[in-house]
Enzyme design. Structure first.
Site, PDB file in Angstrom:
ATOM      1  N   ASP A   1       5.804  37.129  37.108  1.00 59.10           N
ATOM      2  CA  ASP A   1       7.777  36.843  37.115  1.00 59.10           C
ATOM      3  C   ASP A   1       7.544  37.044  38.175  1.00 59.10           C
ATOM      4  OD1 ASP A   1       9.432  37.994  35.032  1.00 59.10           O
ATOM      5  OD2 ASP A   1      10.181  39.126  36.451  1.00 59.10           O
TER       6      ASP A   1
ATOM      7  N   LYS B   1       5.488  45.369  30.194  1.00 56.16           N
ATOM      8  CA  LYS B   1       5.829  44.594  31.617  1.00 56.16           C
ATOM      9  C   LYS B   1       5.558  45.352  32.464  1.00 56.16           C
ATOM     10  CE  LYS B   1       8.614  41.271  33.420  1.00 56.16           C
ATOM     11  NZ  LYS B   1       9.017  39.376  32.366  1.00 56.16           N
TER      12      LYS B   1
HETATM   13  P1  NDP Z   1      10.571  33.717  41.377  1.00 52.65           P
HETATM   14  O1  NDP Z   1      10.355  34.865  42.209  1.00 52.65           O
HETATM   15  O2  NDP Z   1       9.734  32.643  40.921  1.00 52.65           O
HETATM   16  O3  NDP Z   1      11.875  33.358  41.529  1.00 52.65           O
HETATM   17  C1  NDP Z   1      12.596  34.452  41.495  1.00 52.65           C
HETATM   18  C2  NDP Z   1      14.176  33.188  42.757  1.00 52.65           C
HETATM   19  O4  NDP Z   1      15.293  34.302  42.577  1.00 52.65           O
HETATM   20  C3  NDP Z   1      13.999  33.136  43.988  1.00 52.65           C
HETATM   21  O5  NDP Z   1      15.065  31.826  44.519  1.00 52.65           O
HETATM   22  C4  NDP Z   1      14.469  34.578  44.522  1.00 52.65           C
HETATM   23  O6  NDP Z   1      15.146  34.419  45.458  1.00 52.65           O
HETATM   24  C5  NDP Z   1      16.102  34.310  43.257  1.00 52.65           C
HETATM   25  N1  NDP Z   1      16.160  36.384  43.713  1.00 52.65           N
HETATM   26  C6  NDP Z   1      15.247  36.996  43.215  1.00 52.65           C
HETATM   27  N2  NDP Z   1      16.232  37.797  43.240  1.00 52.65           N
HETATM   28  C7  NDP Z   1      16.962  38.189  43.631  1.00 52.65           C
HETATM   29  C8  NDP Z   1      17.906  38.758  43.690  1.00 52.65           C
HETATM   30  N3  NDP Z   1      17.702  39.847  43.605  1.00 52.65           N
HETATM   31  N4  NDP Z   1      19.069  37.967  44.034  1.00 52.65           N
HETATM   32  C9  NDP Z   1      19.005  36.870  44.006  1.00 52.65           C
HETATM   33  N5  NDP Z   1      17.860  36.510  44.144  1.00 52.65           N
HETATM   34  C10 NDP Z   1      16.779  36.932  43.494  1.00 52.65           C
HETATM   35  O7  NDP Z   1      10.655  34.266  40.102  1.00 52.65           O
HETATM   36  P2  NDP Z   1      11.375  32.860  38.188  1.00 52.65           P
HETATM   37  O8  NDP Z   1      11.020  32.634  39.161  1.00 52.65           O
HETATM   38  O9  NDP Z   1       9.523  33.590  37.906  1.00 52.65           O
HETATM   39  O10 NDP Z   1      11.725  34.075  37.442  1.00 52.65           O
HETATM   40  C11 NDP Z   1      13.628  33.732  37.770  1.00 52.65           C
HETATM   41  C12 NDP Z   1      14.046  34.917  36.558  1.00 52.65           C
HETATM   42  O11 NDP Z   1      13.694  34.306  34.988  1.00 52.65           O
HETATM   43  C13 NDP Z   1      13.167  36.887  36.645  1.00 52.65           C
HETATM   44  O12 NDP Z   1      14.854  37.322  36.062  1.00 52.65           O
HETATM   45  C14 NDP Z   1      12.361  36.206  35.451  1.00 52.65           C
HETATM   46  O13 NDP Z   1      12.322  37.408  35.008  1.00 52.65           O
HETATM   47  C15 NDP Z   1      12.822  35.423  34.520  1.00 52.65           C
HETATM   48  N6  NDP Z   1      11.516  34.811  33.730  1.00 52.65           N
HETATM   49  C16 NDP Z   1      10.768  34.214  34.079  1.00 52.65           C
HETATM   50  C17 NDP Z   1       9.958  33.822  32.923  1.00 52.65           C
HETATM   51  C18 NDP Z   1       8.483  33.293  34.192  1.00 52.65           C
HETATM   52  O14 NDP Z   1       7.934  32.133  33.286  1.00 52.65           O
HETATM   53  N7  NDP Z   1       8.122  33.231  35.367  1.00 52.65           N
HETATM   54  C19 NDP Z   1       9.377  33.729  31.796  1.00 52.65           C
HETATM   55  C20 NDP Z   1      11.223  34.240  31.285  1.00 52.65           C
HETATM   56  C21 NDP Z   1      12.193  34.802  32.056  1.00 52.65           C
HETATM   57  P3  NDP Z   1      13.942  34.617  47.233  1.00 52.65           P
HETATM   58  O15 NDP Z   1      13.400  33.601  47.209  1.00 52.65           O
HETATM   59  O16 NDP Z   1      14.715  34.622  48.194  1.00 52.65           O
HETATM   60  O17 NDP Z   1      13.414  35.849  46.657  1.00 52.65           O
END
Ligand code: NDP
Length: 453
Positions: free
Chosen positions: A165, A125
């Site tokens: 991510d 990662k």
């Molecule tokens: P994105 O950046 O596309 O979206 C993240 C979302 O979560 C946004 O809506 C963001 O809000 C919100 N967010 C991020 N940090 C916080 C925080 N500290 N408090 C509240 N809301 C928060 O990321 P992903 O959708 O790719 O990832 C989301 C989760 O899924 C993560 O945990 C990631 O590790 C996990 N994941 C992702 C994969 C992938 O293929 N993308 C695979 C497996 C797991 P804002 O827009 O305001 O930042």
């Protein structure tokens, strides 16, 4: 004190300043206790102590210039955790909260998740404490180039294959890959999540969100249930949340929530296709805030500064299924208790480690179907694995073919987790099942290499 407890204690002492990493180690190692007795050779070979130490941690300076000519300095990381069963594989996270503890927890979890997919991928990662919010496309591009100007030395299609991510999506992967290709003079599968025009796979953007929904559907099926008519809470509004919303709607569920880091939207009548398309535009094109969704749709209610789980608890809203898709530690014990009291049937984790250890205990002890992240959100890395396979073959599969493979993989992960849990005396416990099944393959490979590994 058991041997595994001693290993946990030593990690807690050595890395006392890394709370997220300790949390992940405790979650995984505690559930591996049943393997201690069955595989004394693992104890003798110190597999448990070896698996909690990364192969290496790369930490570097990233210097970039903003649109006003001001220079900024960020920190970049790549944790190459374990290569026993394949090249390091795992995403890159760009978020101001990123530090060594967070990247280590994610890399550690990734080892077992990747193993569970059945594909040959090790665990890694990376990321940076860079905050992409409010940056122009050019600033993102300059940062991506600066980040890759160091990372390129450490990765390669047979060594380490990063992906996206939080904060790293299609646009960022394009800049990163473009720079890698330029300086290496190689067009290879060194990153996944690429655009379709230059080596990406169909269904990769959808894979994590679709995958977590498929996983939840598999869990529901064990109780003779499905998504049809179920009320579903989803958190986040990024890549994972967006496609989870789409798939749940397609399977007949009613999605009543989503969120970003500033607040939560509750839409009691549920999402529909038109609203989903607006959300996609809002987050991916306009790069706006979910608050603006409530300005367009007055029937939606916006809760500033509250998470989805805060709102469900405070407003006493009942949901059948929860799919946390935002970030780590978003669901605490009191959130879990409130959902359970209101009749929650199942929770599948789209985000990594979204539930605290105390919240997980509440879910498991109350008999709620609990799909842990490393099983439930493995669809993303699984399709990344399929992207690597297509790149190696210089071929691309159709949307239907990739989706079919994704569904098969999610079902396999589900069934393997359940079967392993049963075998080790924890029937119905997906957490124990997923951790043990993921661990055994990696541990056996490490044993095969002797003590050098
Ligand atoms: P994105 O950046 O596309 O979206 C993240 C979302 O979560 C946004 O809506 C963001 O809000 C919100 N967010 C991020 N940090 C916080 C925080 N500290 N408090 C509240 N809301 C928060 O990321 P992903 O959708 O790719 O990832 C989301 C989760 O899924 C993560 O945990 C990631 O590790 C996990 N994941 C992702 C994969 C992938 O293929 N993308 C695979 C497996 C797991 P804002 O827009 O305001 O930042």
């Amino acid at each position: 004190m058991s041997y595994i407890d001693e290993v946990i204690k030593s990690v807690e002492e050595r890395y006392h300043y890394q709370p997220e990493f300790i949390q992940a180690v405790r979650e995984v190692l505690t559930s591996l206790k049943p393997t201690e007795e069955k595989y004394p050779e693992f104890v003798k070979a110190k597999i448990y102590e070896r698996i909690v130490e990364p192969d290496r941690i790369i930490k570097f300076r990233v210097v970039w210039e903003d649109d006003n000519g001001e220079i900024h300095v960020n920190r970049g990381y790549r944790v190459q955790f374990n290569m026993a069963i394949g090249p390091y594989k795992g995403g890159l996270r760009w978020h101001p909260s990123v530090n060594e503890s967070i990247i280590k927890f994610l890399g550690f979890e990734q080892i077992f998740k990747n193993s569970l997919t059945g594909l040959p991928m090790g665990g890694g990662k990376g990321g940076s404490d860079f905050d992409p919010h409010g940056k122009s496309d050019r600033e993102i591009m300059r940062f991506a180039y600066a980040f890759m100007s160091e990372l390129f030395r450490h990765i390669g299609p047979d060594t380490d294959v990063p992906a996206g991510d939080i904060g790293v999506g299609g646009r960022e992967i394009g800049f990163l890959y473009g720079f890698y290709k330029r300086i290496r003079n190689e067009h290879t599968g060194v990153l996944t999540g690429k655009g379709l025009e230059y080596g990406g796979s169909l269904i990769r953007p959808e894979a994590t969100g679709y995958g977590v929904t498929y996983f939840a559907a598999n869990m529901l099926a064990t109780k003779g249930e499905d998504f049809n008519g179920k009320v579903v809470a989803i958190s986040g509004a990024g890549n994972v949340a967006q496609y989870a919303i789409e798939k749940v709607m397609e399977l007949g569920g009613k999605v009543i929530s989503f969120s970003d880091s500033k607040g939560t939207i509750i839409i009691e009548e549920g999402m529909d296709r038109e609203k989903w398309e607006y959300l996609m535009w809002l987050k991916n094109v306009k790069r706006g805030r979910v608050r603006e969704f409530a300005e367009k749709y007055p029937q939606a209610k916006y809760y500033e500064g509250k998470s989805v789980w805060d709102v469900l608890r405070d407003e006493n809203i009942k949901v059948d299924v929860a799919l946390p898709c935002a970030t780590q530690n978003e669901i605490h014990k009191d959130h879990a208790e409130a959902m359970v009291k209101n009749g929650l049937i199942a929770i599948a984790e789209g985000a990594n480690m979204p539930s605290t250890l105390e919240a997980i205990e509440v879910f498991i002890n109350s008999g709620v179907l609990f799909g842990p992240a490393k099983a439930a959100n493995a669809g993303g890395v699984a399709v990344s694995g399929l992207e690597m396979a297509q790149n190696s073959m210089r071929l691309s599969w159709t949307r239907e073919e990739v989706d079919r493979k994704l569904q098969e993989i999610m079902k396999n992960i589900h069934d393997t987790s359940l079967k392993t849990a049963e075998e080790f005396g924890y029937p119905g416990n997906y957490l124990v099942g997923a951790n043990i099944a993921g661990f055994l393959k990696v541990a056996k490979a490490m044993m095969a290499y002797g003590i050098v590994y």
